[in-house]
Scaffold this active site. Sequence first.
Site, mmCIF file in Angstrom:
data_model
loop_
_atom_site.group_PDB
_atom_site.id
_atom_site.type_symbol
_atom_site.label_atom_id
_atom_site.label_comp_id
_atom_site.label_asym_id
_atom_site.label_seq_id
_atom_site.Cartn_x
_atom_site.Cartn_y
_atom_site.Cartn_z
ATOM 1 N N ARG A 87 -20.395 24.592 64.679
ATOM 2 C CA ARG A 87 -19.545 25.518 65.796
ATOM 3 C C ARG A 87 -20.782 25.695 67.020
ATOM 4 N NH1 ARG A 87 -21.477 29.804 60.973
ATOM 5 N NH2 ARG A 87 -23.719 29.892 61.374
ATOM 6 N N THR A 98 45.498 32.906 29.495
ATOM 7 C CA THR A 98 44.615 32.415 28.411
ATOM 8 C C THR A 98 45.226 31.587 27.443
ATOM 9 O OG1 THR A 98 44.861 34.697 27.660
ATOM 10 C CG2 THR A 98 42.838 34.284 28.920
ATOM 11 N N ASN A 129 34.482 41.407 35.067
ATOM 12 C CA ASN A 129 35.536 40.960 36.128
ATOM 13 C C ASN A 129 35.160 41.557 37.505
ATOM 14 O OD1 ASN A 129 37.160 40.195 33.858
ATOM 15 N ND2 ASN A 129 37.838 42.237 33.335
ATOM 16 N N GLU A 163 48.767 44.073 26.929
ATOM 17 C CA GLU A 163 47.826 43.825 27.800
ATOM 18 C C GLU A 163 48.041 45.406 28.771
ATOM 19 O OE1 GLU A 163 45.304 41.733 28.909
ATOM 20 O OE2 GLU A 163 45.637 41.339 26.835
ATOM 21 N N ARG A 169 38.665 39.107 41.180
ATOM 22 C CA ARG A 169 37.981 40.462 41.354
ATOM 23 C C ARG A 169 36.679 40.404 41.690
ATOM 24 N NH1 ARG A 169 40.527 42.371 35.557
ATOM 25 N NH2 ARG A 169 40.594 40.389 35.113
ATOM 26 N N ASN A 182 -17.092 28.992 45.059
ATOM 27 C CA ASN A 182 -16.615 29.990 45.884
ATOM 28 C C ASN A 182 -16.024 29.773 47.228
ATOM 29 O OD1 ASN A 182 -17.316 33.162 45.665
ATOM 30 N ND2 ASN A 182 -17.303 32.513 47.862
ATOM 31 N N ALA A 221 38.462 29.015 33.167
ATOM 32 C CA ALA A 221 39.484 28.437 34.447
ATOM 33 C C ALA A 221 39.861 29.337 35.109
ATOM 34 C CB ALA A 221 40.552 27.526 33.810
ATOM 35 N N ASP A 228 33.509 34.799 30.301
ATOM 36 C CA ASP A 228 32.990 36.132 31.067
ATOM 37 C C ASP A 228 32.515 37.241 30.188
ATOM 38 O OD1 ASP A 228 35.413 37.090 29.949
ATOM 39 O OD2 ASP A 228 36.374 37.525 32.119
HETATM 40 C C1 UD1 Z 1 41.732 39.174 28.638
HETATM 41 C C2 UD1 Z 1 42.451 39.461 27.524
HETATM 42 C C3 UD1 Z 1 42.373 41.032 27.151
HETATM 43 C C4 UD1 Z 1 41.124 41.256 26.847
HETATM 44 C C5 UD1 Z 1 39.962 40.981 27.929
HETATM 45 C C6 UD1 Z 1 38.591 40.866 27.106
HETATM 46 C C7 UD1 Z 1 44.502 38.357 27.683
HETATM 47 C C8 UD1 Z 1 45.803 38.015 28.299
HETATM 48 N N1 UD1 Z 1 44.013 39.290 27.922
HETATM 49 O O1 UD1 Z 1 41.943 39.622 29.777
HETATM 50 O O2 UD1 Z 1 43.571 41.288 26.284
HETATM 51 O O3 UD1 Z 1 40.853 42.770 26.811
HETATM 52 O O4 UD1 Z 1 40.392 39.466 28.085
HETATM 53 O O5 UD1 Z 1 37.573 40.719 28.251
HETATM 54 O O6 UD1 Z 1 44.015 37.049 27.036
HETATM 55 N N2 UD1 Z 1 41.065 32.276 31.734
HETATM 56 C C9 UD1 Z 1 41.427 31.087 31.776
HETATM 57 N N3 UD1 Z 1 42.422 30.485 32.233
HETATM 58 C C10 UD1 Z 1 43.509 31.344 32.923
HETATM 59 C C11 UD1 Z 1 43.195 32.776 32.701
HETATM 60 C C12 UD1 Z 1 42.025 33.204 32.204
HETATM 61 O O7 UD1 Z 1 40.513 29.986 31.467
HETATM 62 O O8 UD1 Z 1 44.563 30.967 33.397
HETATM 63 C C13 UD1 Z 1 39.624 32.553 31.186
HETATM 64 C C14 UD1 Z 1 38.925 33.231 32.446
HETATM 65 O O9 UD1 Z 1 38.082 32.340 33.237
HETATM 66 C C15 UD1 Z 1 37.895 34.253 31.524
HETATM 67 C C16 UD1 Z 1 38.885 34.497 30.184
HETATM 68 O O10 UD1 Z 1 39.991 33.551 30.371
HETATM 69 O O11 UD1 Z 1 36.934 33.698 31.190
HETATM 70 C C17 UD1 Z 1 39.537 35.915 30.339
HETATM 71 O O12 UD1 Z 1 40.346 35.898 31.449
HETATM 72 P P1 UD1 Z 1 40.674 37.195 32.478
HETATM 73 O O13 UD1 Z 1 41.437 36.882 33.632
HETATM 74 O O14 UD1 Z 1 39.321 37.792 32.785
HETATM 75 O O15 UD1 Z 1 41.118 38.248 31.313
HETATM 76 P P2 UD1 Z 1 41.200 39.847 31.161
HETATM 77 O O16 UD1 Z 1 42.191 40.386 32.096
HETATM 78 O O17 UD1 Z 1 39.940 40.157 31.223
HETATM 79 CA CA CA Z 2 37.820 39.410 31.680
#
Ligand code: UD1
Ligand code: CA
Length: 466
Positions: free
Chosen positions: A439, A79, A227, A155, A16, A376, A11, A103
């Site tokens: 022709r 997350t 990302n 983080e 980025r 052919n 979500a 991702d």
């Molecule tokens: C996250 C982790 C980080 C880890 C990294 C690995 C957290 C806080 N951080 O960071 O420790 O090293 O992944 O790849 O968990 N997502 C949602 N809803 C939200 C936010 C994110 O569904 O509100 C989903 C995103 O779509 C994505 C995943 O969660 O698939 C990770 O989110 P992202 O923002 O990429 O986290 P990172 O900063 O990479």
């Molecule tokens: Ca990520």
Amino acid sequence: MQGVGAIVLAAGEGKRMKSETPKVLHRIAGAPLIRHVLDAVAEAGVKEIIIVVGQKGELVQAVLGPGYQYAFQAEPRGTGDAVAKALPLLSSECREVLVLCGDTPLITAPTLLRLLEARRAAGAAVSLLTSRFADPRGYGRILRDEKNLVEAIIEESDATAAQKEIQEVNTGTYVFARQSLEDTVAALRPENKQGEYYLTDCIGFLRARQQSIAAVTAPPEETQGINTRQELAAAAALLRQRECLRLMEAGVTILDPATTYPDRGVEIGRDTIIYPFTFIEGKTKVGQGCLLGPAARLVDCTLGDSVGVQNSVVVACTVGDRCQIGPFAYLRPGSVLAEGVKVGDFVELKKTTVGAGSKIPHLSYVGDAVIGSGVNVGAGTITCNYDGVQKHVTRIEDGAFIGSNTNLVAPVTIGKGAATGAGSTITRNIPPDALGVERARQVVIPNWAKKKGKKQKEKKGKTDGI
Ligand code: UD1
Ligand code: CA
């Protein structure tokens, strides 16, 4: 796998990426990022899968289709908040929860099984998957105590300079005991630099409650998250190399894996040789002993054995054994070649069936045609299949001979063993064994060159005289 549910987070906004497309729908090796994750989960035997989607979630649903449950997170508040949205959907049988990010497409089923096993073996509240990255920037870092046990995840944006030096990172993949997950997610607060509910805080909470935490390490080639567009390209390259390796192990020769692009799961028989700049996409299946490339693109095709395809594009076609395609041919969807067919240079086929041993060696457009065996088709032959309103069929029966530069105005049938004269525009059917010629009769003017020469001399004389 009984009692295990998976929550896949998808979500986030993917800011980025700078894209209109949700991040998890960007594609590598022929499938959206999240599909690779879902396939690994399914391969590990987990059947109950909940995907958390956000704004544009309907796009994700439309691409992934049925077979999953969807939870909705209206605002990307982190997350932890995303997991909270999925928890109520878990079935009552579910005792363990595998949490993954949509991702991280390089993750594999054996690694997920190791992670599940590690938690069970340790009787831990959670097992988390970590990796050691030469460049850990952007990832959460793993904090360990003096006994080397995991204490917490910090983080990047909240880390001190010293913590940023830590190379062991959180991969975002975990197995929680359901109760431990529910208890700690409920306790999350958005008290951090980004003001988000961090799932990663659950680890520190569990530690504070004296619950045990297991950790499993996986190579970075499996755990890189995506990302940015750079990371997308890097992951695509890794997955491609993995697919090339799989094919080579199965007996395929790949001259240059760095410039060979097989989609995940394509099937290629042994002793097929692939030259550089070749793309094998979608649900393509290739037989044994084929020669593909250089620069071939096959999309959703089925090829028999000993087929050659050079510098050509073949989309949604079926190609029989010992066919030769190209160089520079374009076979469009719905074409079916029987065995031993030759489709040569600068030939385009569309929705055309070609019988065994027939040849279309050069410079032709053949669309909506049914061609028998042993036919052919001369250079420059065109099926005029479209009258501006409708498409019509051209039939060329067994053993017919189409003279060079014939226009076949469909609907039209060339009978068995019949022929057309070179340069003819054929508008009426030709019965078996007949010749169709259309022709104007040739005119021959004797001594034309001499007369022409005389005229030119006279003209030149006049001009000289000025
Ligand atoms: C996250 C982790 C980080 C880890 C990294 C690995 C957290 C806080 N951080 O960071 O420790 O090293 O992944 O790849 O968990 N997502 C949602 N809803 C939200 C936010 C994110 O569904 O509100 C989903 C995103 O779509 C994505 C995943 O969660 O698939 C990770 O989110 P992202 O923002 O990429 O986290 P990172 O900063 O990479
Ligand atoms: Ca990520």
